[in-house]
Design a protein around this motif. Structure first.
Motif, short mmCIF file in Angstrom:
data_model
loop_
_atom_site.label_atom_id
_atom_site.label_comp_id
_atom_site.label_asym_id
_atom_site.label_seq_id
_atom_site.Cartn_x
_atom_site.Cartn_y
_atom_site.Cartn_z
N ASP A 277 10.65 7.38 -48.08
CA ASP A 277 12.05 6.94 -48.09
C ASP A 277 12.90 7.96 -47.31
O ASP A 277 13.75 7.58 -46.48
CB ASP A 277 12.53 6.86 -49.55
N GLY A 278 12.64 9.24 -47.55
CA GLY A 278 13.39 10.29 -46.84
C GLY A 278 13.13 10.23 -45.35
O GLY A 278 14.05 10.37 -44.53
N ALA A 279 11.87 10.01 -44.96
CA ALA A 279 11.53 9.95 -43.54
C ALA A 279 12.20 8.73 -42.89
O ALA A 279 12.72 8.82 -41.77
CB ALA A 279 10.02 9.88 -43.37
N ALA A 280 12.20 7.60 -43.60
CA ALA A 280 12.85 6.40 -43.05
C ALA A 280 14.33 6.69 -42.80
O ALA A 280 14.89 6.34 -41.76
CB ALA A 280 12.70 5.22 -44.01
N THR A 281 14.94 7.38 -43.76
CA THR A 281 16.37 7.69 -43.66
C THR A 281 16.62 8.67 -42.51
O THR A 281 17.57 8.51 -41.73
CB THR A 281 16.87 8.28 -45.00
N ALA A 282 15.76 9.69 -42.38
CA ALA A 282 15.94 10.68 -41.30
C ALA A 282 15.71 10.04 -39.93
O ALA A 282 16.43 10.33 -38.98
CB ALA A 282 15.00 11.86 -41.51
N LEU A 283 14.71 9.16 -39.84
CA LEU A 283 14.46 8.51 -38.54
C LEU A 283 15.62 7.60 -38.16
O LEU A 283 16.05 7.57 -37.01
CB LEU A 283 13.14 7.72 -38.57
N LYS A 284 16.15 6.86 -39.14
CA LYS A 284 17.31 6.02 -38.83
C LYS A 284 18.46 6.88 -38.31
O LYS A 284 19.11 6.54 -37.33
CB LYS A 284 17.80 5.30 -40.10
N ALA A 285 18.69 8.02 -38.99
CA ALA A 285 19.80 8.90 -38.60
C ALA A 285 19.57 9.50 -37.21
O ALA A 285 20.52 9.79 -36.49
CB ALA A 285 20.00 10.00 -39.63
N SER A 286 18.29 9.66 -36.84
CA SER A 286 17.99 10.29 -35.54
C SER A 286 18.34 9.38 -34.38
O SER A 286 18.56 9.84 -33.27
CB SER A 286 16.49 10.65 -35.46
N GLY A 287 18.34 8.08 -34.62
CA GLY A 287 18.61 7.12 -33.54
C GLY A 287 17.45 7.01 -32.55
O GLY A 287 17.58 6.39 -31.50
N ASN A 288 16.30 7.61 -32.85
CA ASN A 288 15.13 7.53 -31.95
C ASN A 288 14.52 6.12 -32.10
O ASN A 288 13.71 5.87 -33.01
CB ASN A 288 14.14 8.63 -32.33
N GLN A 289 14.91 5.22 -31.21
CA GLN A 289 14.54 3.82 -31.37
C GLN A 289 13.03 3.59 -31.31
O GLN A 289 12.49 2.75 -32.01
CB GLN A 289 15.26 2.96 -30.31
N ARG A 290 12.35 4.39 -30.47
CA ARG A 290 10.90 4.20 -30.36
C ARG A 290 10.22 4.48 -31.70
O ARG A 290 9.38 3.71 -32.16
CB ARG A 290 10.35 5.14 -29.27
N LEU A 291 10.64 5.58 -32.33
CA LEU A 291 10.02 5.93 -33.62
C LEU A 291 10.49 4.99 -34.73
O LEU A 291 9.72 4.66 -35.64
CB LEU A 291 10.31 7.38 -33.98
N ILE A 292 11.74 4.55 -34.63
CA ILE A 292 12.23 3.60 -35.63
C ILE A 292 11.39 2.31 -35.55
O ILE A 292 10.92 1.79 -36.57
CB ILE A 292 13.74 3.31 -35.40
N ASP A 293 11.16 1.83 -34.33
CA ASP A 293 10.37 0.60 -34.15
C ASP A 293 8.92 0.80 -34.57
O ASP A 293 8.26 -0.11 -35.04
CB ASP A 293 10.41 0.14 -32.69
N ARG A 294 8.42 2.00 -34.36
CA ARG A 294 7.02 2.29 -34.67
C ARG A 294 6.79 2.43 -36.19
O ARG A 294 5.88 1.85 -36.75
CB ARG A 294 6.62 3.60 -33.95
N ALA A 295 7.64 3.25 -36.84
CA ALA A 295 7.33 3.65 -38.22
C ALA A 295 8.01 2.79 -39.29
O ALA A 295 7.42 2.51 -40.34
CB ALA A 295 7.72 5.13 -38.43
N LEU A 296 9.26 2.41 -39.06
CA LEU A 296 10.00 1.77 -40.15
C LEU A 296 9.40 0.44 -40.62
O LEU A 296 9.42 0.15 -41.83
CB LEU A 296 11.49 1.64 -39.82
N PRO A 297 8.85 -0.40 -39.70
CA PRO A 297 8.23 -1.63 -40.22
C PRO A 297 7.11 -1.33 -41.23
O PRO A 297 6.83 -2.14 -42.12
CB PRO A 297 7.66 -2.29 -38.94
N HIS A 298 6.46 -0.17 -41.09
CA HIS A 298 5.44 0.21 -42.07
C HIS A 298 6.07 0.81 -43.34
O HIS A 298 5.74 0.44 -44.46
CB HIS A 298 4.47 1.23 -41.46
N PHE A 299 6.98 1.76 -43.14
CA PHE A 299 7.58 2.45 -44.30
C PHE A 299 8.32 1.47 -45.22
O PHE A 299 8.35 1.65 -46.42
CB PHE A 299 8.57 3.53 -43.85
N LEU A 300 8.93 0.45 -44.61
CA LEU A 300 9.77 -0.46 -45.39
C LEU A 300 9.07 -1.77 -45.72
O LEU A 300 9.70 -2.72 -46.18
CB LEU A 300 11.08 -0.75 -44.64
N SER A 301 7.75 -1.82 -45.48
CA SER A 301 7.04 -3.09 -45.68
C SER A 301 6.81 -3.40 -47.17
O SER A 301 6.60 -2.50 -47.98
CB SER A 301 5.69 -3.03 -44.97
N ARG A 302 6.84 -4.69 -47.47
CA ARG A 302 6.46 -5.15 -48.82
C ARG A 302 5.03 -5.69 -48.82
O ARG A 302 4.55 -6.18 -49.84
CB ARG A 302 7.42 -6.25 -49.29
#
Ligand code: UCC
Length: 556
Positions: A134-159
């Motif tokens: 959860d912390g990493a998802a929040t830090a990546l969102k705040a970073s604005g690094n779109q490549r990493l957001i697209d890469r990691a968040l679909p996994h971190f936030l998946s149900r």
């Protein structure tokens, strides 16, 4: 047949939780509560069953196998059954997703943390990687690094359990945990790709599919500002490590189901999250999220302890009647309950603020308030959970001291709350850092006054009075202390932080008690508030600073 003592039993941990349910009825829209209750009830049932199941099976711990039979270095980690069960459960119940989805708007974080609170004890600290994810998802969102957001968040936030990933947080090194400035891990840019070299001394949940790590780009100056934040995926799709070796799993006092490793990085490929410096600033959003999880986990420990003691009190006969009918036992339990109930309202208030801030619906003073209250909640609840777990062992007596009762584990596990994610003194210093940057104490004191203005019932007047007196004493202390030497003010930092946390918590508990009286004719939160007000709110030295002689290192 001679006497046999019946063991304490847990019923559904949601349906049985008067404090959580009353709070949710006050803060959530009725339709939303109706929609999420089946899920909360399911987790409450899971928690009760997991406690019973754990009493019937051998305790197990993760196991590291470094070499296979043919001599190849494999560093394979076997997880415990509870951890294997937790992964799909966490995804399906959306333990991370619920905090980020738009479905419930500003209430997303209250929803998520109600789930976490119910799940924590049954999860055997699988909540640790969930917190970091959860912390990493929040830090990546705040970073604005779109490549990493697209890469990691679909996994971190998946149900979807097949898609769901957890993430580690690699900060701590041999040279420092609280102070990351001496970080020795170096990042080299080789053929357009960053690679990390060094040693990380504590890496929790080493089985995670991703990690955020601090490292110093080669040639960068000393100090913490020069550290950069990196994203890694430590293993290849076939499970083999990417230039990482697991030296050993830590032999810890508690959290023994959690695989915490010591590792070497020997050219592990990594990606920069932001600019190649100011990594601490970039990882700070992660710290604030994991500290909130920490406070929720500590609260879950307290709730578990009290549920067990309460049930035991009905089953245990001493001096001819149940413990639950004995005045001193009743008083001990009442004291624990009052502390827990006050802590509950502080922690869940922080989750409300977090939800508002992340939806962009918090004004500046609410943002400051969140920044100020997060370290306070982490600091106070961490210590309180240890005290309540210790009291629990004592309430249950000799059997509470025996491993296979499951009670000592609660105490050993609780001891982690005040340590990881920044020990109590780090939180006290972080609070002082926040005081300097978040507009001082005013946002906190004025929010406290607003909360208190909603407390009108005469039976709650002693609570309101205690809050006002403590607020005056704190403001006076701060005035005197800030006029003195900085290190002597810093030395009072713990007491300042505890005092503020407890005072703010009392204001929140009293406000809830007012609502419970009027809306539900329930006097119990009011009784808890009055009892909490009788406990000492402050330990600050009234005339200001600590004695300099005692602080001097040669006074021993
Ligand atoms: O323990 C670990 C893993 C366990 C996982 C458990 C999860 C919880 C489970 C829950 C289950 C239910 S990992 C290790 C955790 N380690 C720590 O927490 C580190 C503790 N130390 C600190 O927090 C220190 O205060 C440091 C490392 C942040 C101090 O670093 P610096 O660089 O000396 O501090 P500065 O110079 O004061 O801060 C650098 C920047 C500043 O921003 P700028 O550059 O804009 O001025 C600070 O304002 O970072 C900002 N900053 C923050 N911002 C620092 N801390 C914060 C903060 N908390 N919030 C916002």
């Amino acid at each position: 047949m001679s006497f046999l003592q019946a063991a304490p039993v847990l019923s559904n941990q949601y349906l049985d939780d008067r404090v959580l349910r009353s709070y949710l009825r006050r803060v959530l829209p009725r339709t939303m509560l109706g929609a999420i209750e089946p899920d909360l009830t399911d987790l409450g049932e899971y928690a009760a069953n997991a406690w019973a199941l754990a009493r019937t099976r051998e305790r197990s711990e993760p196991k590291l196998t470094q070499w296979d039979v043919w001599g190849e270095r494999v560093d394979r980690i076997e997880l415990t059954p509870a951890w294997l069960a937790a992964q799909p459960l966490a995804a399906r119940h959306g333990l991370i997703a619920a905090g980020h989805e738009a479905t419930h708007g500003t209430h997303a974080r209250v929803h998520q943390f109600a789930l976490v609170y119910l799940f924590h004890c049954a999860s055997e600290f699988y909540t640790c990687p969930l917190a970091m994810t959860d912390g990493a998802a929040t830090a990546l969102k705040a970073s604005g690094n779109q490549r990493l957001i697209d890469r990691a968040l679909p996994h971190f936030l998946s149900r979807d359990p097949e898609q769901f990933w957890i993430c580690g947080q690699w900060m701590t090194e041999n040279a420092g945990g609280s102070d990351v400035a001496p970080t020795e891990t170096v990042a080299h840019e080789e053929n357009g790709r960053w690679r990390l070299y060094g040693r990380k001394w504590f890496t929790s949940a080493i089985n995670a599919q991703a990690a955020l790590a601090l490292a110093r780009p080669a040639g960068a100056p000393a100090g913490s500002d020069a550290l950069a934040l990196f994203y890694l995926e430590p293993r290849k799709p076939d499970g083999r490590w990417r230039n990482i070796t697991i030296d050993r799993l830590k032999d810890k006092l508690g959290t023994r189901e959690l695989p915490t490793a010591e590792i070497h990085l020997d050219g592990a490929p990594a990606e920069l999250v932001g600019e190649p410096k100011f990594g601490v600033r970039q990882i700070a959003p992660m710290l604030n999220i994991t500290r909130t999880w920490n406070a929720v986990g500590a609260l879950a420990t307290m709730r578990r302890c009290i549920a067990l003691v309460r049930d035991f009190g009905n089953r245990r006969i001493v001096f001819g009647k149940p413990l639950a009918e004995q005045a001193l036992f009743q008083d001990t339990l009442a004291g624990m309950q009052a502390e827990y109930e006050a802590a509950f309202h502080l922690v869940f208030f922080v989750t409300e603020l977090l939800g508002r801030v992340q939806c962009g619906q918090a004004d500046e003073s609410q943002q400051s308030l969140l920044r100020l209250l997060t370290p306070l909640a982490k600091l106070w609840t961490g210590k309180l959970a240890v005290a309540i777990a210790s009291e629990t062992c004592e309430c249950i007596g000799g059997v509470g001291y025996l491993e296979d009762s499951g009670i000592p584990q609660l105490l050993r596990d609780a001891q982690v709350w005040p340590i990881w994610e920044g020990a109590s003194n780090v939180q006290a210093l972080d609070f002082q850092r926040a005081l300097r940057s978040a507009g001082g104490l005013q946002s906190l004191l004025s929010a406290q006054r607003t909360i208190l203005s909603q407390v009108q019932a005469s039976e709650l007047e002693p609570c309101a009075r205690a809050v006002r007196m403590a607020a005056t004493a704190i403001a006076e202390w701060l005035q005197k202390a800030s006029a003195g030497e900085r290190h002597r003010m810093e030395a009072g930092g713990r007491e300042l932080a505890f005092g503020l946390a407890r005072t703010f918590a009392l204001a929140l508990l009293a406000r809830h008690a007012e609502w419970a009286l009027r809306a539900e004719n329930d006097p119990r939160p009011g009784a808890a508030a009055r009892r909490f007000a009788e406990h000492r709110l402050l330990r600050l030295k009234p005339d200001g600073l600590r004695d300099a002689t005692m602080l001097a290192s040669d006074s021993y």
